[in-house]
Write a protein that holds these residues in place. Structure first.
Motif, PDB file in Angstrom:
ATOM      1  N   ASP A 353      45.957 -27.941 -20.193  1.00 27.66           N
ATOM      2  CA  ASP A 353      47.996 -28.601 -21.840  1.00 27.66           C
ATOM      3  C   ASP A 353      47.895 -28.191 -21.427  1.00 27.66           C
ATOM      4  O   ASP A 353      48.074 -27.868 -23.043  1.00 27.66           O
ATOM      5  N   LEU A 354      49.229 -27.168 -21.883  1.00 28.49           N
ATOM      6  CA  LEU A 354      49.990 -25.727 -21.810  1.00 28.49           C
ATOM      7  C   LEU A 354      51.367 -26.535 -23.330  1.00 28.49           C
ATOM      8  O   LEU A 354      51.016 -25.551 -24.062  1.00 28.49           O
ATOM      9  N   SER A 355      51.056 -27.713 -23.346  1.00 31.12           N
ATOM     10  CA  SER A 355      51.821 -28.317 -23.990  1.00 31.12           C
ATOM     11  C   SER A 355      51.741 -28.232 -25.585  1.00 31.12           C
ATOM     12  O   SER A 355      52.119 -28.519 -26.871  1.00 31.12           O
ATOM     13  N   LYS A 494      42.020 -19.666 -19.044  1.00 30.51           N
ATOM     14  CA  LYS A 494      43.172 -19.750 -17.847  1.00 30.51           C
ATOM     15  C   LYS A 494      44.390 -20.193 -17.985  1.00 30.51           C
ATOM     16  O   LYS A 494      44.666 -20.552 -19.257  1.00 30.51           O
ATOM     17  N   GLU A 495      44.865 -19.913 -17.743  1.00 25.81           N
ATOM     18  CA  GLU A 495      46.755 -19.628 -18.078  1.00 25.81           C
ATOM     19  C   GLU A 495      47.270 -19.547 -19.036  1.00 25.81           C
ATOM     20  O   GLU A 495      47.275 -19.509 -19.818  1.00 25.81           O
ATOM     21  N   GLY A 496      46.414 -18.086 -19.852  1.00 20.66           N
ATOM     22  CA  GLY A 496      46.734 -18.055 -20.646  1.00 20.66           C
ATOM     23  C   GLY A 496      45.350 -18.358 -21.901  1.00 20.66           C
ATOM     24  O   GLY A 496      46.194 -17.937 -23.238  1.00 20.66           O
ATOM     25  N   VAL A 497      44.528 -18.872 -21.809  1.00 24.31           N
ATOM     26  CA  VAL A 497      44.294 -20.050 -22.406  1.00 24.31           C
ATOM     27  C   VAL A 497      42.594 -19.959 -22.538  1.00 24.31           C
ATOM     28  O   VAL A 497      42.481 -19.498 -21.631  1.00 24.31           O
ATOM     29  N   TRP A 498      41.775 -19.806 -23.974  1.00 21.31           N
ATOM     30  CA  TRP A 498      40.675 -19.766 -23.575  1.00 21.31           C
ATOM     31  C   TRP A 498      40.104 -21.840 -22.752  1.00 21.31           C
ATOM     32  O   TRP A 498      40.339 -22.580 -23.506  1.00 21.31           O
ATOM     33  N   THR A 546      31.788 -24.133 -25.682  1.00 25.18           N
ATOM     34  CA  THR A 546      32.841 -24.342 -24.435  1.00 25.18           C
ATOM     35  C   THR A 546      34.262 -23.812 -25.202  1.00 25.18           C
ATOM     36  O   THR A 546      34.076 -25.361 -26.631  1.00 25.18           O
ATOM     37  N   TYR A 547      35.444 -23.389 -24.841  1.00 25.45           N
ATOM     38  CA  TYR A 547      37.272 -23.874 -25.604  1.00 25.45           C
ATOM     39  C   TYR A 547      37.135 -24.558 -24.329  1.00 25.45           C
ATOM     40  O   TYR A 547      36.687 -24.513 -22.655  1.00 25.45           O
ATOM     41  N   LYS A 548      38.946 -25.531 -24.561  1.00 17.97           N
ATOM     42  CA  LYS A 548      39.108 -26.185 -24.031  1.00 17.97           C
ATOM     43  C   LYS A 548      40.704 -25.784 -24.138  1.00 17.97           C
ATOM     44  O   LYS A 548      41.216 -25.830 -25.388  1.00 17.97           O
ATOM     45  N   ASN A 549      41.784 -25.986 -23.794  1.00 18.70           N
ATOM     46  CA  ASN A 549      43.335 -25.250 -24.157  1.00 18.70           C
ATOM     47  C   ASN A 549      43.006 -24.772 -25.523  1.00 18.70           C
ATOM     48  O   ASN A 549      44.314 -24.884 -25.371  1.00 18.70           O
ATOM     49  N   GLY A 550      42.521 -24.012 -25.422  1.00 18.88           N
ATOM     50  CA  GLY A 550      42.157 -22.407 -26.567  1.00 18.88           C
ATOM     51  C   GLY A 550      41.877 -23.114 -27.704  1.00 18.88           C
ATOM     52  O   GLY A 550      41.447 -22.571 -28.570  1.00 18.88           O
TER      53      GLY A 550
END
Length: 847
Positions: A353-355, A494-498, A546-550
């Motif tokens: 979720d890049l937003s 993934k897509e520039g984030v952890w 574990t990271y999600k969306n940075g």
């Protein structure tokens, strides 16, 4: 009949209707005289004798393995002493159909999917250049094969063959392998097999490379790693698995182990029980050999289990507690410091979720226009160089982005007569700056990347480089962010984030200076696969999770100083804050469960660790019921009024130690003793109390209090005598009760993160301690720092009045006229002096 005899001599299986002929001897235990002929000089026991039937059979089995390990022996020789018996095909092979028969390779049309023409044949040929006689097939994985690897194209005969096979050498009859053959794989494995009409059908001996510990290269002779019997290309019945650490595992064709043989004091121990994927035997029992059956060229020991059950770790070859050993196995994989993050960890499959994400960096502007990239990292706007991969309108491929510092090269020369000189305060040198924008652009490459700096800006936390795989200017997959202070973030992006497993590594230290979890080491080999010496610079893992969306999202571990751990299950957190956390002691058997804020325990109760599950590749501990008082973190203090919960005993000390009169001497006062047997390398006690900076401590007169210890070069922990002597006033920790010894010490102090008191000295045993034995530590202080009794003991046992001793120097005495340091205001000596001055001398406390 001649055919049957020929196949018998070759040691092969012959299909005869619904039955097959196999090697076997249903029951052939040897008596003592027979075993004496098998004994070798390096077999256990006295030459020519064995104590009982079990030992005789153990020697027989040992010699059978030695015979099988001789690489040059043929299967005909290895099986020649065995008798032929008949077995129903359906009862032992599961009724293998023609469709299930698996040949080593098939000659096929080159249009067939999966067929390869990229192979070479060396050897005898028959009509139409078909393989006939002794020969060798060699294969390649190169997309552009080397010269000679085009035999399939030249002859029109392509092959369907396992892609891992590098070569097949043996006898060919009309293009089909027959008899004994040798199959070599690209990973170095080598199988010596028996083949019937192109299909493995008989004994298979699996060899592989064995590393020379001196040269670090494979030995010339390969090592035996497996024994199995094949029928119609499929494994038949049981097989043996032989490992580097001399462990031998007997399994059935469903991969269930029947028996495990482990080395034990120059002999063998036989174990029976389930073996899991972590190389852990759960509820194992010892086994006693009763006889050995020889069937299908394999030895099959028959046995009887006996004794109590126990867990056994095949990696360290010792009894263990499975819940502890499995956690250690996970930590060793997580803390594989010399290698990259283990490949078993995968990027989170959920979309990003890049937003609502924390992006590692953004490109500002067109990267194809300037030699330097304009980027915004977690540190803010900066400039960078991209090396590796491809550079155009986007960044693509494996590469490294090096952040450019504000430093300039010292050798920048004048570019124009109107250039003005100015002082580069950061370089402390005078440089001539370009006079216009074009010249400035041309000299941008004179700026230094952080890794080229003569020094690293002290320890400023600033990104030095970002290494990984770039796809259209965005990181994807494994990435590493290096900082100027030597620390590293490494993880999956993934897509520039952890977005997956991430770990944080401290700057490298040698093994002797490490202070967090250290994997079990056997002869300097970490069991996760890395090797290291005491001089290697190795980075310690501080965080793994574990990271999600940075953001931290899911299970995460913090590796604490001293070998303990913090665990938490997080929801979009940037700090170690969770209501579902735990502090786990160094023994990995007990801990505190509760709520934590920024890594500090706000409320926790003692609970046993009873196991763990795996979530997204990360271990999640499970606990038994929590019980006892609620513990909480206590902020450091330097006054006795702030000794919070001084009578709440430590849960670890409650398990291991108690206080009573010391046995060292009559003057030693109380000491600390073992409640029960304590294994070596076990944390049993702590030294808590009041804190004071080391500089402040040095400015006081250190004759009072008597209970003090250095935490490090910056801080001292002490207890006033009234608290240190009396457990009715202070028993939150008991490490101050441990007495000193220069020679008989069995424990030592080292720094450890405690859930209640922060970083304090912990007491770790250096050898096994018997029940009711007194714990003694070597006080690691200098002569001049010690009390009078310590100095006297030093003179008696160490240097005999020699000023310089093996544990340090005696220090310098005060010079005449030097001001006297003040005394600790909360010490007993000061209180007595103060009372005497007021009441007896009638001195005014204000003056």
């Amino acid at each position: 009949m001649k055919a049957i005899v020929w196949w018998y001599r070759m040691g092969l299986i012959c299909g005869l209707g619904s039955t097959i002929l196999v090697w076997g001897n249903e029951e052939a235990p040897l008596d003592r005289q027979q075993v004496s002929s098998l004994r070798t000089n390096d077999a256990p026991g006295e030459e020519g004798t064995c104590i009982d039937k079990h030992e005789c059979l153990s020697i027989e089995l040992t010699n059978w393995f030695k015979k099988m390990a001789v690489e040059r022996k043929s299967d005909e020789i290895l099986c020649q002493d065995h008798n032929l018996i008949q077995e129903e095909t359906s009862s032992k092979t599961g009724g293998i159909t023609e469709d299930e028969v698996k040949p080593i390779f098939e000659v096929t049309d080159c249009k067939m999917e999966g067929a390869t023409w990229k192979y070479r044949y060396q050897g005898a040929k028959g009509k139409n250049r078909i393989f006939h006689g002794k020969g060798k097939l060699s294969f390649t994985k190169h997309s552009s094969p080397p010269h000679g690897y085009d035999f399939g194209m030249k002859t029109g005969r392509c092959l369907l063959v396992d892609a891992d096979i590098e070569s097949i050498e043996g006898w060919f009859i009309e293009g089909i392998v027959q008899g004994e053959a040798e199959i070599t794989y690209f990973d170095g494995r080598q199988h010596k097999v028996t083949v019937n009409s192109g299909v493995m059908a008989g004994l298979v001996r699996e060899f592989g490379d064995e590393m020379d510990p001196i040269t670090g290269r494979p030995k010339l002779e390969k090592r035996l790693y497996g024994l199995k019997f094949m029928h119609r290309g499929q494994p038949h019945s049981i097989h043996w698995e032989l490992r580097d650490n001399e462990v031998k595992v007997l399994r059935d064709q469903d991969q269930n182990q029947l028996l495990v043989v482990v080395p034990n004091n120059q002999t063998w121990m036989y174990l029976y029980g389930p073996l899991d994927d972590d190389d852990m035997m759960l509820q194992a029992r010892q086994a006693k050999l009763t006889h050995i059956i020889y069937r299908n060229c394999l030895a099959i020991p028959q046995f009887e289990p006996f004794g109590e059950t126990f867990d056994y770790d095949l990696q360290i070859l010792g009894k263990t507690k499975a819940t502890v050993a499995k956690l250690i196995r996970f930590f060793e994989i997580a803390a594989n410091e010399k290698e990259k993050l283990d490949t078993r960890f995968q990027v989170d499959p959920d979309p990003v979720d890049l937003s609502n994400a924390e992006i590692l960096f953004r490109l500002n502007g067109d990267p194809s226009q300037k030699p330097f990239l304009s980027v915004t990292t977690l540190d803010g706007p900066s400039k960078a160089i991209f090396e590796g991969g491809q550079r155009g309108s986007v960044l693509t491929g494996q590469g490294v982005m090096k952040i450019v510092s504000e430093y300039r090269r010292k050798d920048v020369m004048p570019l124009a007569s109107n250039s003005s000189e100015e002082t580069d305060t950061q370089n402390a040198t005078t440089t001539t700056m370009p006079s216009n924008e074009l010249q400035i652009e041309a000299y941008l490459n004179e700026m230094l990347t952080y890794d080229a700096l003569p020094f690293r800006l002290g320890h400023v936390k600033k990104i030095q480089s970002i290494h990984g795989h770039f796809s259209s200017g965005v990181l994807n997959g494994l990435a590493k962010v290096s900082f100027t202070d030597g620390t590293v973030w490494e993880g999956l992006t993934k897509e520039g984030v952890w977005h997956g497993v991430v770990r944080y590594l401290e700057r490298p230290f040698t093994k002797g200076r490490r202070k967090r979890f250290i994997g079990r080491i056997v002869e300097d080999v970490i069991l996760s696969g890395s090797t290291m010496s005491k001089d290697d610079q190795i980075a310690e893992v501080e965080f793994f999770g574990t990271y999600k969306n940075g953001y931290i999202n899911g299970p995460g571990w913090k590796f604490q100083i001293g070998g303990s751990f913090l665990f938490g299950d997080f929801q979009r957190s940037s700090t170690f804050t969770t209501n579902e956390g735990a502090y786990i002691n160094q023994d990995l058997e007990t801990g505190y469960v509760g709520s934590f804020q920024e890594g500090k325990m706000m409320a926790g109760q003692v609970a046993p660790v009873i196991g763990h599950t795996i979530q997204n590749g990360v271990a999640v501990p499970t606990f038994g019921p929590a019980h006892g008082p609620v513990y909480r973190f206590v902020a450091p203090s330097d006054t006795t009024d702030e000794l919070t919960d001084p009578l709440v005993a430590d849960s670890t000390e409650e398990i291991w130690v108690y206080v009573k009169a010391s046995q060292v001497s009559a003057k030693a006062g109380e000491g600390l003793f073992a409640k029960k047997e304590i294994p070596s390398n076990t944390v049993v006690s702590f030294f808590g109390g009041l804190r004071m900076s080391f500089n402040e401590w040095n400015s006081t007169k250190p004759i009072d209090p008597e209970y003090w210890i250095k935490v490090n070069d910056k801080e001292v922990i002490y207890l006033p005598s009234e608290f240190g002597r009396d457990t009715s006033k202070y028993r939150a920790t008991l490490g101050h009760k441990i007495n000193h010894s220069f020679s008989a010490w069995n424990c030592m102090f080292h720094a450890m993160d405690h859930p209640r008191f922060g970083t304090i000295p912990a007491v770790r045993t250096t050898e096994k301690v018997e029940p009711d034995q007194e714990l003694l530590c070597l006080y690691e202080i200098q002569y001049h720092e010690g009390a009078p009794w310590f100095q006297e003991l030093w003179r008696q046992e160490l240097d005999y009045d020699i000023p310089i001793g093996p544990f340090g120097h005696r220090g310098n005495k005060s010079s005449p006229g030097e001001p006297m340091p003040v005394m600790l205001s909360n010490g007993t000596f000061f209180q007595e002096f103060y009372q005497h001055a007021i009441e007896v001398l009638k001195l005014d406390p204000q003056t």
